[in-house]
Design a protein around this motif. Structure first.
Motif, PDB file in Angstrom:
ATOM      1  N   PRO A  50       0.852  -1.116  -0.029  1.00  0.00           N
ATOM      2  CA  PRO A  50       0.028  -0.113   0.126  1.00  0.00           C
ATOM      3  C   PRO A  50       0.885   1.313   0.054  1.00  0.00           C
ATOM      4  CG  PRO A  50      -0.966  -1.751   1.570  1.00  0.00           C
ATOM      5  CD  PRO A  50       0.435  -2.081   0.908  1.00  0.00           C
ATOM      6  N   THR A  51       0.728   2.294  -0.982  1.00  0.00           N
ATOM      7  CA  THR A  51       1.388   3.489  -1.107  1.00  0.00           C
ATOM      8  C   THR A  51       0.550   4.600  -1.202  1.00  0.00           C
ATOM      9  OG1 THR A  51       3.124   2.100  -2.526  1.00  0.00           O
ATOM     10  CG2 THR A  51       3.281   4.202  -2.806  1.00  0.00           C
ATOM     11  N   ASP A  52       1.592   5.742  -0.637  1.00  0.00           N
ATOM     12  CA  ASP A  52       0.415   6.809  -0.598  1.00  0.00           C
ATOM     13  C   ASP A  52       0.192   7.569  -1.905  1.00  0.00           C
ATOM     14  OD1 ASP A  52      -0.888   9.129   0.433  1.00  0.00           O
ATOM     15  OD2 ASP A  52       0.759  10.143   1.448  1.00  0.00           O
TER      16      ASP A  52
ATOM     17  N   LYS B 188       0.383   4.555   4.873  1.00  0.00           N
ATOM     18  CA  LYS B 188       0.945   3.702   3.769  1.00  0.00           C
ATOM     19  C   LYS B 188       2.518   4.331   3.278  1.00  0.00           C
ATOM     20  CE  LYS B 188      -3.490   3.920   1.737  1.00  0.00           C
ATOM     21  NZ  LYS B 188      -4.091   4.637   2.883  1.00  0.00           N
ATOM     22  N   ASP B 189       3.114   3.658   2.392  1.00  0.00           N
ATOM     23  CA  ASP B 189       4.653   3.975   2.284  1.00  0.00           C
ATOM     24  C   ASP B 189       4.767   5.154   1.116  1.00  0.00           C
ATOM     25  OD1 ASP B 189       5.669   1.596   3.246  1.00  0.00           O
ATOM     26  OD2 ASP B 189       5.316   0.402   1.803  1.00  0.00           O
TER      27      ASP B 189
END
Length: 257
Positions: free
Chosen positions: A181-183, A202-203
């Motif tokens: 999950p990434t920003d 998130k990352d």
């Protein structure tokens, strides 16, 4: 364009945008692509590093959109392809519109596969080139409440390894980036803001982009971005699929259902 050329899809926001910034900073001329007008504003910023930048607005879910990108590239040698364009879709599969889940498949699988074939064919003729494919750790587990998306990422993860094997006698490299999950805008666009994973921290997209770019430049087969995601990826090879599906449900099931 006199410098080396990097073609980056899905570059208007998120991971693709951050990779384009890195490529420009390292002196690559850019052709950046997205299916939204925002790609023009993004491209204007990439040119600050003194490189040539061309923006292409094209629907990469279609063969025609990919052909539009290929026409913009023309006969210029492609040194780097970042196949990053992708689309997500949350909620229960039986509740999803056919047009919505088909667009996920057409973007993540059909369009990406077509573009990879066309570009790698040209790279192989030159016996030079580097490819970074944005897969996901989502492809390592059954994606309850995100079933079609996870399935498409499983395809890309597997496809990248197959390509790497087929090209092992060449000077081409194929690397698959597996973020967690990434920003980015992903969860909003995938209608997943009402899920635990949509609300969690998130990352950073810049960190994920740098991890993928460095892995590609070193010729690595794959890289998982982020320590937490490395653990999750390792666990996915051990636990039964039924357990992994339950774990994913706890992350992706809309709250209140």
């Amino acid at each position: 364009m006199a410098n080396k050329l990097a073609v980056i899809t899905g570059a208007s926001t998120g991971i693709g945008y951050e990779i384009a910034k890195i490529a420009a900073g390292e002196g690559y001329d850019l052709i950046v692509v997205a299916d939204e007008p925002q790609i023009d504003a993004a491209a204007a910023g990439f040119g600050d590093d003194g490189v040539a930048v061309e923006a292409v607005q094209a629907d990469l879910a279609t063969i025609e959109g990919n052909d539009q990108l290929l026409a913009a590239i023309g006969d210029r040698p492609i040194d780097v392809l970042v196949a990053n364009a992708g689309r997500g879709l949350g909620h229960a599969f039986v509740e999803q519109d056919v047009a919505a889940w088909r667009r996920v498949v057409d973007t993540n699988i059909t369009g990406t596969t077509y573009l990879l074939q066309k570009v790698i064919e040209r790279m192989k003729a030159r016996d030079a080139g580097q490819v970074l494919i944005t897969g996901s750790i989502a492809g390592l587990m059954p994606g309850s409440y995100q079933a079609v998306y996870n399935g498409t990422k499983a395809y890309l993860d597997s496809f990248a390894y197959a390509l790497r094997n087929e090209l092992k006698e060449t000077n081409l490299s194929i690397t698959v980036l597996m973020p967690g999950p990434t920003d980015t805008e992903f969860f909003k666009r995938a209608n997943m803001m009402d899920t635990p994973v949509g609300k969690q921290d998130k990352d950073d997209a810049g960190m994920v982009a740098r991890t993928g770019w460095d892995a590609m430049k070193s010729g690595s087969a794959h890289v998982v971005a982020g320590a937490k995601n490395k653990v999750q990826a390792a666990v996915s090879h051990i636990l039964p699929d039924t357990v992994l599906a339950n774990m994913h449900e706890n992350m992706a099931k809309p709250e209140g259902q």
